[in-house]
Structures are given as structure tokens and as C-alpha cells.
Design a protein around this motif. Structure first.
Motif, PDB file in Angstrom:
ATOM      1  N   LYS A  69     -52.022  16.179  10.249  1.00 40.51           N
ATOM      2  CA  LYS A  69     -52.739  17.846  10.735  1.00 40.51           C
ATOM      3  C   LYS A  69     -54.335  17.434  11.137  1.00 40.51           C
ATOM      4  N   LYS A  70     -55.000  16.513  10.682  1.00 40.58           N
ATOM      5  CA  LYS A  70     -56.166  16.182  11.079  1.00 40.58           C
ATOM      6  C   LYS A  70     -56.334  15.495  12.319  1.00 40.58           C
ATOM      7  N   GLY A  71     -55.108  15.117  12.766  1.00 40.43           N
ATOM      8  CA  GLY A  71     -55.156  14.286  14.143  1.00 40.43           C
ATOM      9  C   GLY A  71     -54.900  12.699  14.234  1.00 40.43           C
ATOM     10  N   ALA A  72     -54.863  12.254  12.851  1.00 45.25           N
ATOM     11  CA  ALA A  72     -54.452  11.099  12.656  1.00 45.25           C
ATOM     12  C   ALA A  72     -52.815  10.547  13.259  1.00 45.25           C
ATOM     13  N   SER A  73     -52.807   9.420  13.823  1.00 43.96           N
ATOM     14  CA  SER A  73     -51.671   8.869  14.310  1.00 43.96           C
ATOM     15  C   SER A  73     -50.710   8.830  13.126  1.00 43.96           C
ATOM     16  N   PRO A  74     -49.162   9.001  13.275  1.00 46.47           N
ATOM     17  CA  PRO A  74     -48.431   8.894  12.159  1.00 46.47           C
ATOM     18  C   PRO A  74     -48.166   7.622  11.449  1.00 46.47           C
ATOM     19  N   ASP A  75     -48.792   6.458  12.532  1.00 47.45           N
ATOM     20  CA  ASP A  75     -49.028   5.153  11.836  1.00 47.45           C
ATOM     21  C   ASP A  75     -50.170   4.736  10.972  1.00 47.45           C
ATOM     22  N   ASP A  76     -51.137   5.388  11.527  1.00 43.59           N
ATOM     23  CA  ASP A  76     -52.313   5.192  10.791  1.00 43.59           C
ATOM     24  C   ASP A  76     -52.229   6.082   9.356  1.00 43.59           C
ATOM     25  N   ALA A  77     -51.532   7.418   9.459  1.00 44.47           N
ATOM     26  CA  ALA A  77     -51.616   7.990   8.320  1.00 44.47           C
ATOM     27  C   ALA A  77     -50.765   7.435   7.016  1.00 44.47           C
ATOM     28  N   ALA A  78     -49.648   6.784   7.582  1.00 46.52           N
ATOM     29  CA  ALA A  78     -48.797   5.971   6.809  1.00 46.52           C
ATOM     30  C   ALA A  78     -49.585   4.857   6.126  1.00 46.52           C
ATOM     31  N   GLU A  79     -50.160   3.999   6.978  1.00 48.38           N
ATOM     32  CA  GLU A  79     -50.924   2.807   6.688  1.00 48.38           C
ATOM     33  C   GLU A  79     -52.126   3.261   5.741  1.00 48.38           C
ATOM     34  N   THR A  80     -52.741   4.295   5.544  1.00 48.67           N
ATOM     35  CA  THR A  80     -53.816   4.795   4.772  1.00 48.67           C
ATOM     36  C   THR A  80     -53.116   5.182   3.554  1.00 48.67           C
ATOM     37  N   ALA A  81     -51.922   5.943   3.460  1.00 48.35           N
ATOM     38  CA  ALA A  81     -51.168   6.144   2.416  1.00 48.35           C
ATOM     39  C   ALA A  81     -50.890   5.199   1.478  1.00 48.35           C
ATOM     40  N   ASP A  82     -50.523   3.894   2.211  1.00 48.36           N
ATOM     41  CA  ASP A  82     -50.004   2.847   1.563  1.00 48.36           C
ATOM     42  C   ASP A  82     -51.197   2.046   1.050  1.00 48.36           C
ATOM     43  N   TRP A  83     -52.352   1.877   1.763  1.00 46.26           N
ATOM     44  CA  TRP A  83     -53.295   1.447   1.265  1.00 46.26           C
ATOM     45  C   TRP A  83     -53.980   2.111   0.034  1.00 46.26           C
ATOM     46  N   LEU A  84     -54.208   3.489  -0.085  1.00 46.18           N
ATOM     47  CA  LEU A  84     -54.448   4.066  -1.211  1.00 46.18           C
ATOM     48  C   LEU A  84     -53.491   3.895  -2.393  1.00 46.18           C
ATOM     49  N   GLU A  85     -52.408   4.038  -2.083  1.00 45.27           N
ATOM     50  CA  GLU A  85     -51.422   3.409  -3.220  1.00 45.27           C
ATOM     51  C   GLU A  85     -51.448   2.443  -3.798  1.00 45.27           C
ATOM     52  N   ASP A  86     -51.795   1.277  -2.939  1.00 47.28           N
ATOM     53  CA  ASP A  86     -52.143  -0.107  -3.608  1.00 47.28           C
ATOM     54  C   ASP A  86     -53.469  -0.138  -4.501  1.00 47.28           C
ATOM     55  N   LEU A  87     -54.225   0.784  -4.043  1.00 48.85           N
ATOM     56  CA  LEU A  87     -55.603   0.889  -4.730  1.00 48.85           C
ATOM     57  C   LEU A  87     -55.384   1.672  -5.942  1.00 48.85           C
ATOM     58  N   GLY A  88     -54.240   2.590  -6.026  1.00 49.65           N
ATOM     59  CA  GLY A  88     -53.924   3.231  -7.314  1.00 49.65           C
ATOM     60  C   GLY A  88     -54.497   4.737  -7.205  1.00 49.65           C
ATOM     61  N   ALA A  89     -55.251   5.084  -5.942  1.00 49.89           N
ATOM     62  CA  ALA A  89     -55.739   6.373  -5.810  1.00 49.89           C
ATOM     63  C   ALA A  89     -54.427   7.492  -5.569  1.00 49.89           C
ATOM     64  N   VAL A  90     -53.490   6.910  -5.105  1.00 52.27           N
ATOM     65  CA  VAL A  90     -52.298   7.638  -4.789  1.00 52.27           C
ATOM     66  C   VAL A  90     -51.228   6.886  -5.734  1.00 52.27           C
ATOM     67  N   ASP A  91     -50.502   7.747  -6.621  1.00 51.11           N
ATOM     68  CA  ASP A  91     -49.678   7.362  -7.604  1.00 51.11           C
ATOM     69  C   ASP A  91     -48.603   8.522  -7.514  1.00 51.11           C
ATOM     70  N   ASP A  92     -47.499   8.315  -7.165  1.00 52.47           N
ATOM     71  CA  ASP A  92     -46.273   9.585  -7.046  1.00 52.47           C
ATOM     72  C   ASP A  92     -45.720   9.630  -8.511  1.00 52.47           C
TER      73      ASP A  92
END
Length: 206
Positions: free
Chosen positions: A85-108
Motif C-alpha cells: 500500500k506504501k508503494g513497494a512491489s509485491p516481490d520487495d514486500a515479500a522479501e522484506t517480510a521474510d527478512w524480518l522473520e529471519d531476524l525475529g522481528a516478525v513472528d506469526d
């Protein structure tokens, strides 16, 4: 395209500002500066420039994502949707979510537990909590384990009835009204009926 100058950001550590001759400003990381071998006066071939632009977009998406995740807990799905919604491409948004999950910043898994405990403390039943897990984009395979953290339905229902009745006898009208309220809170009729019947009101399914 020639690089006019390079500057370290005054506001973001590890952020490098790349000023191009056409007035474009790219924000990249120090690692990307080394990766591309950038220096003032370098003439960038078109393909390298496009790769650099893509890296800058990815870095900006990561920066936005990290800021979002640090402000409040989010599921990967919520984070991805907010970034797009902020203008990121779907691929970049998904890559960022995966990156933050690997860092532990996003934990479902942890997020699911927080949601269940929060709505359980509010006196909600499993059906209502499932709706909230779905709304917040928590993967369905995490629901069952998280829902084990809910208080027993009998305990939650009795607490709700005690707060509503405040010691007065249960009337037939109370029984119908409170049964409907409990169903809206996500409790099943199978859990509600025996407790109301135990208070002296034999009622049929509403």
C-alpha cells in the motif's frame, strides 16, 4: 549516468545517499556501496543503474518494514499488505517480510499467542478468536496450537454471566439475551446451554 556525489546520511546509520547527474537521489546501504563499487564521478552503465535502483527500492522497503514492525506486532501478511500500500512491489514486500522473520522481528507464532491471550482475557470464545486470527492474516496452521491458550469455555462463560447477573436470579428473558450475547462472543451453543440450564433455565437452541 554519472554519480555527482556520495554522502553518508546524517539521520540513518549505514545509509548512503547517491546523487546522480539528473538530480535523482538513491538511498542505499554501505554494503551495497561496496557491492557496486561506487565512487564519485563513476559513469554507471544502464544495466548497472537499473540494478542500483532496484537495490535502492529494496533497501527503502526494508527500512519501511523495519519501522512498521518495531511500532507494533504484525503478521507477515499484514506487513506485506502495508508495504504494498506504501508503494513497494509485491516481490520487495515479500522479501522484506521474510527478512524480518529471519531476524525475529516478525513472528506469526508469537503474534497468534498474543491475539489469543488478549481476546481470551476479554471474555471471547474460540470462534471469535478465529475470526480475529483470520482478519490479521495469521496462517491457519498456527491457530490450533495458539487456541490452546484460551481459558476453558465454561470458566469464561460463568465469569461473563456472573458479571451480568450480579447475584440476581436468571429469568427466561435473561437466558435468551445472554445466550445470544455469548454466541456473538464466539462461544458455541454446546458450551452455553448446559451452563444456562444449570442456573435453572431450560432453554432450546436459539
Amino acid at each position: 549516468m554519472r554519480i555527482e556525489r556520495l554522502e553518508n546520511s546524517k539521520h540513518k546509520q549505514e545509509r548512503v545517499l547517491v546523487y546522480l547527474e539528473d538530480g535523482t537521489l538513491l538511498r542505499i546501504t554501505g554494503a551495497e556501496l561496496l557491492q557496486f563499487g561506487l565512487y564519485q564521478g563513476l559513469d554507471l552503465p544502464p544495466e548497472t543503474l537499473e540494478e542500483l535502483r532496484a537495490a535502492a527500492r529494496r533497501s527503502d522497503t526494508r527500512r519501511r518494514g523495519a519501522s512498521m514492525a518495531s511500532g507494533r506486532m504484525l503478521s507477515k501478511k499484514e506487513l506485506t499488505e502495508r508495504l504494498t500500500k506504501k508503494g513497494a512491489s509485491p516481490d520487495d514486500a515479500a522479501e522484506t517480510a521474510d527478512w524480518l522473520e529471519d531476524l525475529g522481528a516478525v513472528d506469526d507464532t508469537a503474534y497468534a499467542g498474543v491475539i489469543v491471550r488478549h481476546y481470551g482475557a476479554m471474555g471471547c470464545g474460540a470462534a471469535r478468536v478465529r475470526q480475529e486470527l483470520h482478519r490479521r492474516g495469521v496462517p491457519k496452521e498456527l491457530w490450533d496450537e495458539a487456541l490452546k491458550q484460551l481459558p476453558p469455555p465454561q470458566e469464561a462463560i460463568e465469569k461473563f454471566l456472573c458479571a451480568k447477573l450480579r447475584g440476581r436470579p436468571l429469568t427466561p428473558e435473561d437466558s435468551r439475551r445472554l445466550a445470544a450475547a455469548l454466541q456473538r462472543r464466539g462461544f458455541s451453543w454446546q458450551d452455553i446451554r448446559p451452563i444456562l440450564n444449570g442456573l435453572g433455565q431450560e432453554i432450546d437452541e436459539t
